[in-house]
Design a protein around this motif. Structure first.
Motif, PDB file in Angstrom:
ATOM      1  N   ALA B 127     -95.778  17.356 -26.807  1.00  0.00           N
ATOM      2  CA  ALA B 127     -96.692  18.104 -25.980  1.00  0.00           C
ATOM      3  C   ALA B 127     -97.980  17.507 -25.735  1.00  0.00           C
ATOM      4  N   ARG B 128     -98.430  16.534 -26.759  1.00  0.00           N
ATOM      5  CA  ARG B 128     -99.816  15.703 -26.199  1.00  0.00           C
ATOM      6  C   ARG B 128     -99.437  14.970 -24.947  1.00  0.00           C
ATOM      7  N   LEU B 133    -100.301  13.865 -19.163  1.00  0.00           N
ATOM      8  CA  LEU B 133     -99.803  13.977 -17.886  1.00  0.00           C
ATOM      9  C   LEU B 133    -100.230  14.599 -16.963  1.00  0.00           C
ATOM     10  N   ALA B 134    -100.564  16.190 -17.421  1.00  0.00           N
ATOM     11  CA  ALA B 134    -101.257  17.160 -16.538  1.00  0.00           C
ATOM     12  C   ALA B 134    -102.578  16.628 -16.131  1.00  0.00           C
ATOM     13  N   THR B 135    -103.233  15.974 -16.875  1.00  0.00           N
ATOM     14  CA  THR B 135    -104.586  15.559 -16.736  1.00  0.00           C
ATOM     15  C   THR B 135    -104.382  14.305 -15.778  1.00  0.00           C
ATOM     16  N   ILE B 136    -103.455  13.410 -15.762  1.00  0.00           N
ATOM     17  CA  ILE B 136    -103.513  12.419 -15.028  1.00  0.00           C
ATOM     18  C   ILE B 136    -103.004  12.929 -13.530  1.00  0.00           C
ATOM     19  N   HIS B 137    -101.989  13.818 -13.551  1.00  0.00           N
ATOM     20  CA  HIS B 137    -101.474  14.391 -12.373  1.00  0.00           C
ATOM     21  C   HIS B 137    -102.485  15.089 -11.482  1.00  0.00           C
ATOM     22  N   ALA B 138    -103.499  15.728 -12.207  1.00  0.00           N
ATOM     23  CA  ALA B 138    -104.653  16.554 -11.532  1.00  0.00           C
ATOM     24  C   ALA B 138    -105.815  15.658 -11.017  1.00  0.00           C
ATOM     25  N   THR B 139    -105.815  14.298 -11.062  1.00  0.00           N
ATOM     26  CA  THR B 139    -106.971  13.495 -10.646  1.00  0.00           C
ATOM     27  C   THR B 139    -106.842  13.725  -9.115  1.00  0.00           C
ATOM     28  N   PRO B 140    -108.110  14.028  -8.789  1.00  0.00           N
ATOM     29  CA  PRO B 140    -108.339  14.301  -6.957  1.00  0.00           C
ATOM     30  C   PRO B 140    -107.920  13.125  -6.324  1.00  0.00           C
ATOM     31  N   ASP B 250     -89.097  16.847 -28.222  1.00  0.00           N
ATOM     32  CA  ASP B 250     -88.191  17.574 -27.472  1.00  0.00           C
ATOM     33  C   ASP B 250     -88.514  18.057 -25.882  1.00  0.00           C
ATOM     34  N   TYR B 251     -87.605  18.405 -25.266  1.00  0.00           N
ATOM     35  CA  TYR B 251     -88.059  18.784 -23.733  1.00  0.00           C
ATOM     36  C   TYR B 251     -89.145  19.715 -23.576  1.00  0.00           C
ATOM     37  N   ALA B 252     -88.691  20.925 -24.590  1.00  0.00           N
ATOM     38  CA  ALA B 252     -89.529  22.026 -24.400  1.00  0.00           C
ATOM     39  C   ALA B 252     -91.038  21.763 -24.670  1.00  0.00           C
ATOM     40  N   ALA B 253     -91.245  20.803 -25.733  1.00  0.00           N
ATOM     41  CA  ALA B 253     -92.676  20.623 -26.293  1.00  0.00           C
ATOM     42  C   ALA B 253     -93.304  19.833 -25.038  1.00  0.00           C
ATOM     43  N   LEU B 254     -92.448  18.795 -24.322  1.00  0.00           N
ATOM     44  CA  LEU B 254     -93.163  18.298 -23.288  1.00  0.00           C
ATOM     45  C   LEU B 254     -93.367  19.096 -22.218  1.00  0.00           C
ATOM     46  N   LEU B 255     -92.708  20.059 -21.819  1.00  0.00           N
ATOM     47  CA  LEU B 255     -92.631  21.083 -20.572  1.00  0.00           C
ATOM     48  C   LEU B 255     -93.880  21.957 -20.905  1.00  0.00           C
ATOM     49  N   ASP B 256     -93.865  22.325 -22.218  1.00  0.00           N
ATOM     50  CA  ASP B 256     -94.766  23.349 -22.381  1.00  0.00           C
ATOM     51  C   ASP B 256     -95.946  22.792 -22.349  1.00  0.00           C
ATOM     52  N   GLY B 257     -96.299  21.591 -23.197  1.00  0.00           N
ATOM     53  CA  GLY B 257     -97.660  20.958 -22.977  1.00  0.00           C
ATOM     54  C   GLY B 257     -98.024  20.720 -21.871  1.00  0.00           C
ATOM     55  N   TYR B 258     -97.348  20.352 -20.906  1.00  0.00           N
ATOM     56  CA  TYR B 258     -97.671  20.110 -19.364  1.00  0.00           C
ATOM     57  C   TYR B 258     -98.458  21.343 -18.768  1.00  0.00           C
ATOM     58  N   ALA B 259     -97.356  22.511 -19.067  1.00  0.00           N
ATOM     59  CA  ALA B 259     -97.677  23.517 -18.450  1.00  0.00           C
ATOM     60  C   ALA B 259     -99.079  24.346 -18.821  1.00  0.00           C
ATOM     61  N   ALA B 260     -99.160  24.027 -20.332  1.00  0.00           N
ATOM     62  CA  ALA B 260    -100.331  24.681 -20.786  1.00  0.00           C
ATOM     63  C   ALA B 260    -101.564  23.852 -20.325  1.00  0.00           C
ATOM     64  N   SER B 261    -101.473  22.647 -20.063  1.00  0.00           N
ATOM     65  CA  SER B 261    -102.675  22.110 -19.655  1.00  0.00           C
ATOM     66  C   SER B 261    -103.009  22.095 -18.101  1.00  0.00           C
ATOM     67  N   GLY B 262    -102.321  23.123 -17.571  1.00  0.00           N
ATOM     68  CA  GLY B 262    -102.476  23.187 -15.877  1.00  0.00           C
ATOM     69  C   GLY B 262    -101.771  22.424 -15.170  1.00  0.00           C
ATOM     70  N   GLY B 263    -100.569  21.847 -15.546  1.00  0.00           N
ATOM     71  CA  GLY B 263     -99.845  20.865 -14.934  1.00  0.00           C
ATOM     72  C   GLY B 263     -98.695  21.613 -13.944  1.00  0.00           C
TER      73      GLY B 263
END
Lengths: 122, 325
Positions: B127-128, B133-140, B250-263
């Motif tokens: 999840a972390r 990754l959500a933070t990195i991908h949100a870089t302007p 697990d996949y779900a933890a990664l994807l949920d962590g990504y979505a929960a952080s705005g990814g």
């Protein structure tokens, strides 16, 4: 024949290999790689003949043709590349599964992907 | 070039109270880039990244100044990366180089997935990773150094060309190239992609979890799912194949962590496409590295043997193709 590298190339690389200082981490790493190469060659000598024969038999059935492993394998690659064979065809995947397991048993028998593949086929 | 002397001469500019550098030593690493660890006499722990004058630059790799600029950009967004202290100038006498703070933690993937010391942080690590990754991908993208852009079809074409050049006849790769060409997801707007986000490039602390994302030299603009898929390639699960995310989650933890952080929502099928492409790329890279043995450019046993790792990706690809069939 197994290529990239072939057994002959591994033997050449081993013949040219000289162990470096045991204090050097890089030299120690290369000693382990060389040991691994010797073990791979031993496994290949034992396992490759039967694997090749089984692969040839599977290819003859899959392609409905006679021929040796090299020519049939090249035909299979060409058929896939040209789109004449569905990459997710069940008979094809059965051949690829058996070939992958035979090859990993030679190259890296402890690799976890083999266990995963066997588990999925059980 | 006397690196320790040059670092001592630079000490005051790296930290106001420092007068010299101590214990400078080169860490083992690639031939094209050097990594040095050193301390300042005021206790500051640092890392030097430099390209030796003879160091070749692979096509994909970034100039070090660009790498440092990227680190600074994602640092400002809150991604866990080493703080850049100085981008070296010609007068520093270190060539193309930059200096960053030295983080402490574990980067050996095998330990991160197995050692008891990391048992406490492993459950939250996937999840972390999603959050980071959500933070990195949100870089302007404005203000980032020039970066290459790639997408699924472009990557497939590039690696198929390398495979053709190898002369290998491997039906698993042939099938995978055709399967993935048919399965390629529709392009999405490109984001900043790390490009090598995997267990081995993640620094993990037994108490704090993920503390550093390292090795930014393959960063580019592309599909965000590329980073998530690469993290799940079996070659870097270090034996823990039942935990698809880096061998620890697990996949779900990664994807949920990504979505929960705005990814945003990424479908598992899209991640699996990039995971499969990742395995295929690694397999072709093994053949490519072997090619330098075959050509005579590097006759080391290491270069010969790396070719025999291509078969690990064949086993992984067969499993992914069976699931898709």
């Amino acid at each position: 024949m197994i290529t990239h590298p072939s057994a002959t190339e591994l033997e050449e690389a081993l013949a040219a290999f000289q162990a470096g200082s045991p204090d050097d981490p890089r030299a120690n790493f290369l000693v382990r790689v060389a040991d691994n190469a010797r073990a791979t060659l031993e496994r290949e000598a034992v396992l490759a003949p039967a694997a090749r024969e089984a692969a040839t038999n599977r290819l003859q059935a899959l392609l409905d043709q006679d021929g040796d492993f090299e020519s049939l394998n090249a035909q299979l690659c060409a058929a896939l590349r040209a789109g004449r064979l569905d990459p997710l065809d069940h008979a094809l995947l059965a051949h690829l599964r058996a070939s992958a397991l035979d090859q990993i048993a030679i190259d890296q028998p402890g690799y976890s992907g083999a266990a995963a593949l066997i588990d999925a086929g059980a | 070039m006397d690196i320790p002397a040059a670092l001592s001469a630079l000490a005051r500019r790296l930290s106001p109270n420092a007068t010299r550098a101590l214990d400078a030593r080169r860490l083992s690493g690639g031939a094209s880039l050097e990594t040095w660890t050193f301390d300042l006499d005021d206790g500051t722990a640092l890392i030097l990244r430099r390209r030796p004058p003879t160091g070749s630059m692979s096509q994909a790799a970034l100039p070090l100044a660009a790498e440092a600029a990227l680190l600074a950009a994602v640092d400002r967004r809150g991604a866990p990366v080493p703080e850049v202290v100085r981008i070296c100038e010609p007068g520093d006498g270190l060539g193309e180089a930059y200096v960053m703070r030295r983080l402490t933690g574990e980067t050996l993937g095998k330990r991160i997935v197995r050692d008891e010391a990391f048992a406490g942080v492993r459950p939250g690590l996937a999840a972390r990773c999603g959050q980071v990754l959500a933070t990195i991908h949100a870089t302007p993208l404005d203000g980032l150094p020039p970066l290459a852009t790639s997408d699924a079809r472009g990557e497939l074409a590039r690696y198929e060309a390398v495979y053709r050049q190898s002369g290998a006849e491997r039906p698993v790769f042939e099938a995978a190239f055709r399967w993935l060409a048919d399965a390629a997801p529709a392009p999405v707007p490109a984001v900043l992609v790390h490009g090598d986000f995997r267990n081995g490039n993640l620094m993990v602390d037994p108490g704090k979890g993920l503390v550093g994302v390292l090795d930014w030299e393959l960063s580019h603009l592309g599909d965000p799912a590329e980073d998530l898929g690469w993290l799940c390639v079996n070659s870097w699960r270090f034996g823990q194949w039942r935990r698809p995310v880096g061998g620890f989650g697990d996949y779900a933890a990664l994807l949920d962590g990504y979505a929960a952080s705005g990814g945003g929502e990424i479908a598992l099928s899209r991640l699996l496409f990039w995971q499969a492409l990742g395995s295929l790329k690694w397999g072709v890279m093994c053949l490519m590295m072997y090619a330098s043995f075959a050509s005579g450019a590097d006759r080391s046993i290491e270069r010969a043997m790396i070719g025999r790792r291509a078969s690990e990706t064949e086993a992984d690809l067969v499993l992914l193709m069976e699931r898709a069939a």
